[in-house]
Structure formats: C-alpha cells, structure tokens
Design a protein around this motif. Structure first.
Motif, PDB file in Angstrom:
ATOM      1  N   PHE A 224      47.204  46.623  47.555  1.00  0.00           N
ATOM      2  CA  PHE A 224      46.645  45.610  46.660  1.00  0.00           C
ATOM      3  C   PHE A 224      46.692  44.220  47.316  1.00  0.00           C
ATOM      4  N   PRO A 225      45.657  43.404  47.146  1.00  0.00           N
ATOM      5  CA  PRO A 225      44.442  43.579  46.337  1.00  0.00           C
ATOM      6  C   PRO A 225      43.272  44.184  47.097  1.00  0.00           C
ATOM      7  N   GLY A 226      43.554  44.900  48.160  1.00  0.00           N
ATOM      8  CA  GLY A 226      42.526  45.506  48.991  1.00  0.00           C
ATOM      9  C   GLY A 226      42.598  44.969  50.400  1.00  0.00           C
ATOM     10  N   THR A 243      35.128  36.118  48.770  1.00  0.00           N
ATOM     11  CA  THR A 243      35.210  35.404  47.494  1.00  0.00           C
ATOM     12  C   THR A 243      35.826  36.297  46.426  1.00  0.00           C
ATOM     13  N   ILE A 244      36.270  35.674  45.327  1.00  0.00           N
ATOM     14  CA  ILE A 244      36.819  36.441  44.214  1.00  0.00           C
ATOM     15  C   ILE A 244      35.754  37.355  43.617  1.00  0.00           C
ATOM     16  N   GLU A 245      34.486  36.907  43.646  1.00  0.00           N
ATOM     17  CA  GLU A 245      33.404  37.746  43.125  1.00  0.00           C
ATOM     18  C   GLU A 245      33.251  39.012  43.958  1.00  0.00           C
ATOM     19  N   GLN A 246      33.376  38.889  45.258  1.00  0.00           N
ATOM     20  CA  GLN A 246      33.293  40.068  46.119  1.00  0.00           C
ATOM     21  C   GLN A 246      34.444  41.021  45.852  1.00  0.00           C
ATOM     22  N   LEU A 247      35.622  40.487  45.653  1.00  0.00           N
ATOM     23  CA  LEU A 247      36.780  41.337  45.358  1.00  0.00           C
ATOM     24  C   LEU A 247      36.610  42.050  44.026  1.00  0.00           C
ATOM     25  N   GLU A 248      36.125  41.331  43.014  1.00  0.00           N
ATOM     26  CA  GLU A 248      35.949  41.912  41.685  1.00  0.00           C
ATOM     27  C   GLU A 248      34.920  43.032  41.688  1.00  0.00           C
ATOM     28  N   ALA A 275      40.847  33.763  48.596  1.00  0.00           N
ATOM     29  CA  ALA A 275      40.280  33.486  47.279  1.00  0.00           C
ATOM     30  C   ALA A 275      41.355  33.421  46.207  1.00  0.00           C
ATOM     31  N   LEU A 276      42.512  34.028  46.488  1.00  0.00           N
ATOM     32  CA  LEU A 276      43.615  34.047  45.530  1.00  0.00           C
ATOM     33  C   LEU A 276      44.734  33.090  45.941  1.00  0.00           C
ATOM     34  N   ASP A 277      45.003  33.015  47.235  1.00  0.00           N
ATOM     35  CA  ASP A 277      46.063  32.146  47.743  1.00  0.00           C
ATOM     36  C   ASP A 277      45.781  31.876  49.213  1.00  0.00           C
ATOM     37  N   GLU A 278      45.485  30.638  49.538  1.00  0.00           N
ATOM     38  CA  GLU A 278      45.119  30.294  50.913  1.00  0.00           C
ATOM     39  C   GLU A 278      46.311  30.232  51.852  1.00  0.00           C
ATOM     40  N   ASP A 279      47.513  30.167  51.290  1.00  0.00           N
ATOM     41  CA  ASP A 279      48.681  29.871  52.110  1.00  0.00           C
ATOM     42  C   ASP A 279      49.619  31.049  52.342  1.00  0.00           C
ATOM     43  N   LEU A 280      49.742  31.942  51.385  1.00  0.00           N
ATOM     44  CA  LEU A 280      50.773  32.985  51.455  1.00  0.00           C
ATOM     45  C   LEU A 280      50.185  34.384  51.526  1.00  0.00           C
ATOM     46  N   HIS A 289      50.302  38.168  42.275  1.00  0.00           N
ATOM     47  CA  HIS A 289      51.066  38.943  41.290  1.00  0.00           C
ATOM     48  C   HIS A 289      50.639  38.622  39.864  1.00  0.00           C
ATOM     49  N   ARG A 290      50.234  37.380  39.616  1.00  0.00           N
ATOM     50  CA  ARG A 290      49.701  37.050  38.290  1.00  0.00           C
ATOM     51  C   ARG A 290      48.414  37.824  38.024  1.00  0.00           C
ATOM     52  N   LEU A 291      47.577  37.938  39.044  1.00  0.00           N
ATOM     53  CA  LEU A 291      46.349  38.724  38.907  1.00  0.00           C
ATOM     54  C   LEU A 291      46.674  40.163  38.513  1.00  0.00           C
ATOM     55  N   LEU A 292      47.610  40.762  39.209  1.00  0.00           N
ATOM     56  CA  LEU A 292      47.960  42.150  38.954  1.00  0.00           C
ATOM     57  C   LEU A 292      48.678  42.331  37.619  1.00  0.00           C
ATOM     58  N   ARG A 293      49.630  41.484  37.352  1.00  0.00           N
ATOM     59  CA  ARG A 293      50.485  41.661  36.175  1.00  0.00           C
ATOM     60  C   ARG A 293      49.799  41.213  34.886  1.00  0.00           C
TER      61      ARG A 293
END
Length: 376
Positions: A224-226, A243-248, A275-280, A289-293
């Motif tokens: 996750f997330p792929g 992008t987040i759209e591509q992931l979705e 698209a979710l976190d540029e740094d980590l 984790h917020r996305l998943l949870r």
C-alpha cells in the motif's frame, strides 16, 4: 468474522452495485474518529488481556521480528515479547516439515501470548518455503504464471494449496497477496504482480482474501498504496509522482477490494508517494495512514515493510524508525533490528513521546487478529 467499518463509497457500492473504479475513494465520505474505530473492535477477552499486560509486553506485541538466518530460539522470542516472527529461506533450507513444526511448537509453548508465525510465500521469485525440496517437490509458480496457464481458478487453487502447506508446518500468516499493478516488464514489481489491470487485480485481491479466510490462514495486502513503477526500495528511496486521481483510478482499487473482502492486514510500502506526502516514505507518513485508516475505513492491522530496508534509513535514524512508524499510524513493525528498537519504543512511552493509549490501540488490533486466527 469481525464487523467491518465501511466508507460511504463502499456502502454505495454494496447498495447500488456500482463499479468500484468509478468511485472516488477520497471523495465525500463519513469521517470516522480514532475512538470510533478503536471502540468497534473492543472485546471483553481482549480488554482483559490488555489490562494484565506490562508495558514491555505491549511493546513486544508490536514487533514482527525478521529472522534472516534461521528460526529463532524460544528464548529470543520471549525475551522481546515478540508479537510476530517472520521466517526467511534459511529456516527451510536446513530443515524439514517435522523439525520445523517442532521448533515452532516450542516457540508457541514458551510464549504467554502466541506469536504470529509469518512468511513471504508469494510464488515465483519469492518462495521462502517451497524453494526447499524438503517442503515441496517444486517451488510455487507466480500468480502471473498461474493466471496465464489456467486463469483465476488456477490462481485460487494454488492459494488453497499454499495455505494447506503453511498450516501443516505451523505458519499462521502469508504476507500476500501482492496487490500492486504492474504491466511494464521494466518495473521492479513486475514479476511479483499478477500482471492485470485494476479491475482484474481487484478481483484477484478479493478472491485471495476470501480463500485465506476460508482456510483460517492470515493474509496481508501489499504494498500500500501501490508500488507502481517505483524502483527497489530495499536499496534506497523511490519516488512515485503520479497524481491522486491516477492512484484512485488504479492502484488503490485492489486494496479497496481486499479490504471489502475482509483483509485483516495491510502492509505499507517504503516508496514516497508525492501526491500523498512529498517528504516521507509511505510507511512513515501520517498522511498515507490517514488515507488507509480513515478515508478507506480499514480497521485491521497496519504492517510496515521491513524497517531495515535502505529506503527508510535516510528518513529516520536506525534507533528511532520504530517510534516514527508508530507515530505515523502503524501497528506491527517489521524489522530485523527488533532488539534495539524494542527498547527505544519502551523509552518513548516512558518519556511521553508515545502514549500508552496509542500502544493499546495497536496491541488491541493485533490481539483481535490473533483471536480471529484462533491463536488466543
């Protein structure tokens, strides 16, 4: 099976029979609080176990110790109160079914709370068990090979055969299925993926989860997330700039399908998904984790990829990667460095960096999973 908390998107899917790919996973939804998710899994037996556990025992439950060179002794597992043990190929190369089963039984007998014994037996290039002739006459084929030869029926028949073998020798968890989508032969994850589009990979993920639940074999959706076309995170950092759209529309869909089917665990990768976190790396990112949870409503156990891998070394010092991972939202920490990390987590709780309530939330999920697998 335990009650699942579903996002609004999933509820719409169930009621209307909509195509999952058409839904926006991060669109309009019911927000779930951490308290609501925790309370949904409360069980009197689990609460009684938690009440009786020491801080050291709770910290240990959050570790999946990686044993790269052989099966650990019962003394090692009990010294660190390990909640899970991950075995690698040497445990099987120099053993046989009766000997390994006896060694794992000794570990179980020595522990007050039975550890989850885990392996990576994906088939194809990742076969810890069946690569040894003492355990199977030939290694399991990859899902990609099986699908090409006999379609999804052949893939699921193979899952049941794997589960039977693993159960026979005392393995509780197979860290599979691989839910990554890869159709480019140059991708690092190409040979390990089933090689299908998002819709078919989603079907694969759901059917593997159902097969494992039917066989009482633990399973874990990964990575996750792929993984996409990211390079090998065993060696260093990898960045996914989609992008987040591509992931979705693609990579998140197999995980959503697996979660809906009842997957008890999800393993988070070390690639940076900008698209979710540029740094980590995803495994250390609170946003991932917020996305998943919350956004996807997953209330099971979140597992890190191996914290000893090169992709996390530059983002968190070796002695504190476990603390960073817990603060990000992980429940089960996969690492070969469990001995030092275990003590660092205990100190972090004592110093107030991590609250004991935060530890309890993860241990509760882990114990609930063990209950569902009839380990406690």
């Amino acid at each position: 099976m335990k009650r699942r908390i579903l996002t609004t998107s999933f509820c719409i899917l169930i009621l209307c029979g909509a195509v999952l790919a058409a839904l926006s996973i991060t669109g309009t939804r019911q927000q779930l609080t951490l308290t609501e998710i925790i309370n949904a899994r409360r069980d009197p037996h689990i609460e009684a176990l938690l009440d009786d556990m020491t801080l050291e025992e709770k910290a240990g439950q959050m570790f999946m110790g990686c044993f790269y060179s052989g099966t650990p002794s019962p003394e090692t597992v009990t010294q660190y109160n390990l909640g899970s043990v991950l075995l690698f190929q040497p445990s099987f190369t120099d053993s046989d079914k009766p000997s390994l089963k006896a060694a794992l039984d000794d570990i179980d007998a020595a522990c007050e709370i039975t550890p989850i014994i885990a392996v990576d037996e994906e088939g194809g290039t990742v076969n810890r068990v069946s690569s040894s002739p003492a355990f199977r006459s030939e290694p399991f084929k990859s899902p990609r090979q099986l699908f090409a030869q006999g379609g999804m029926d052949a893939v699921i028949a193979d899952v049941h055969e794997k589960n039977a073998l693993l159960s026979e020798i005392g393995i509780d968890l197979n860290l599979a299925p691989v839910c990554d989508i890869s159709t480019d032969s140059d991708d690092f994850m190409y040979s390990r993926s089933i090689g299908l589009d998002a819709e078919a990979t989603s079907e694969y993920a759901a059917k593997v989860v159902r097969a494992c639940l039917a066989d009482n074999m633990g399973c874990c959706l990964k990575h996750f997330p792929g993984y996409g076309n990211s390079k090998d995170t065993h060696k260093g950092a990898a960045v996914d700039d989609r992008t987040i759209e591509q992931l979705e529309q693609s990579d998140l869909l197999p995980f959503a399908a697996g979660i809906k089917a009842g997957a008890p665990a999800v393993l988070v990768s070390h690639n940076i998904v900008s698209a979710l976190d540029e740094d980590l790396p995803a495994s250390l990112s609170p946003a991932v984790h917020r996305l998943l949870r919350y956004d996807m409503g997953f209330d099971g156990v979140i597992v890190t990829d191996d914290l000893s891998m090169g992709a996390v070394s530059s983002f968190s010092p070796t002695t504190s990667s476990a603390v960073t991972a817990i603060l990000a939202g992980n429940d089960l920490l996969c690492t070969g460095d469990y001995a030092s990390q275990y003590n660092v987590v205990i100190e972090a709780v004592k110093n107030g960096v991590i609250s004991e309530e935060r530890l309890d939330a993860s241990v509760r999920r882990i114990l609930s999973w063990k209950r569902d697998m009839s380990l406690i």
